[in-house]
Scaffold this motif. Sequence first.
Motif, PDB file in Angstrom:
ATOM      1  N   GLU A  99       1.041  -1.213   0.001  1.00 48.43           N
ATOM      2  CA  GLU A  99       0.096   0.188  -0.030  1.00 48.43           C
ATOM      3  C   GLU A  99       0.860   1.096   0.224  1.00 48.43           C
ATOM      4  O   GLU A  99       0.570   2.266  -0.714  1.00 48.43           O
ATOM      5  N   GLU A 100       1.829   0.997   0.754  1.00 53.13           N
ATOM      6  CA  GLU A 100       2.975   2.459   0.759  1.00 53.13           C
ATOM      7  C   GLU A 100       3.479   2.658  -0.600  1.00 53.13           C
ATOM      8  O   GLU A 100       3.502   3.831  -1.047  1.00 53.13           O
ATOM      9  N   LYS A 103       0.954   3.835  -3.226  1.00 56.24           N
ATOM     10  CA  LYS A 103       0.689   5.501  -2.639  1.00 56.24           C
ATOM     11  C   LYS A 103       1.890   6.146  -3.048  1.00 56.24           C
ATOM     12  O   LYS A 103       1.805   7.243  -3.710  1.00 56.24           O
ATOM     13  N   GLN A 106       1.522   6.515  -6.818  1.00 56.41           N
ATOM     14  CA  GLN A 106       0.621   7.339  -7.162  1.00 56.41           C
ATOM     15  C   GLN A 106       1.071   8.815  -6.924  1.00 56.41           C
ATOM     16  O   GLN A 106       0.621   9.519  -7.841  1.00 56.41           O
ATOM     17  N   GLU A 107       1.558   9.069  -5.994  1.00 56.36           N
ATOM     18  CA  GLU A 107       2.167  10.320  -5.778  1.00 56.36           C
ATOM     19  C   GLU A 107       3.127  10.735  -6.710  1.00 56.36           C
ATOM     20  O   GLU A 107       3.170  11.944  -7.341  1.00 56.36           O
TER      21      GLU A 107
END
Length: 147
Positions: A99-100, A103, A106-107
């Motif tokens: 998930e990190e 994320k 995605q960032e």
Amino acid sequence: MQDIQQSLYPNYTLLVQAALFLVFTFLIHRLLVKPYTEVIEEREKRISDNLEKARELQEEATRYLQEAQQILEKGRQESNAILEEARKEAQRIARQMLEEEEKKAQEDIERAVAEMRKLLEEEKLKLDKELQKVAEELVRRVLKEVA
């Protein structure tokens, strides 16, 4: 008749022999049979005591074996529980790391898109300026030709 009298009255030799036989039997019994019987009885008692002790030790060994098996089974169950918990924890950590990373990705994508938009806007402004210069130049040429 004397034979009849002798046969009616006991022979003292026979009585002495019978008494000696009884004394001999008593002495044999006292000196040989009784100690031998006592030794045999003592040996039988020792054997039965040893058998009882062996039976008790076997029962104790069986009890210890059962306890050891129970401890092993409990240890097996605990180790399986620990392994299962560790597996779940590893899955949770992997999921959290995924998930990190998603994320972060995605960032990074959003940052890249924002940077591309910014570059696109800059290029658009440059193009508009260029287009404006070309349009001005075109207007000047048209005005020159018209005039």
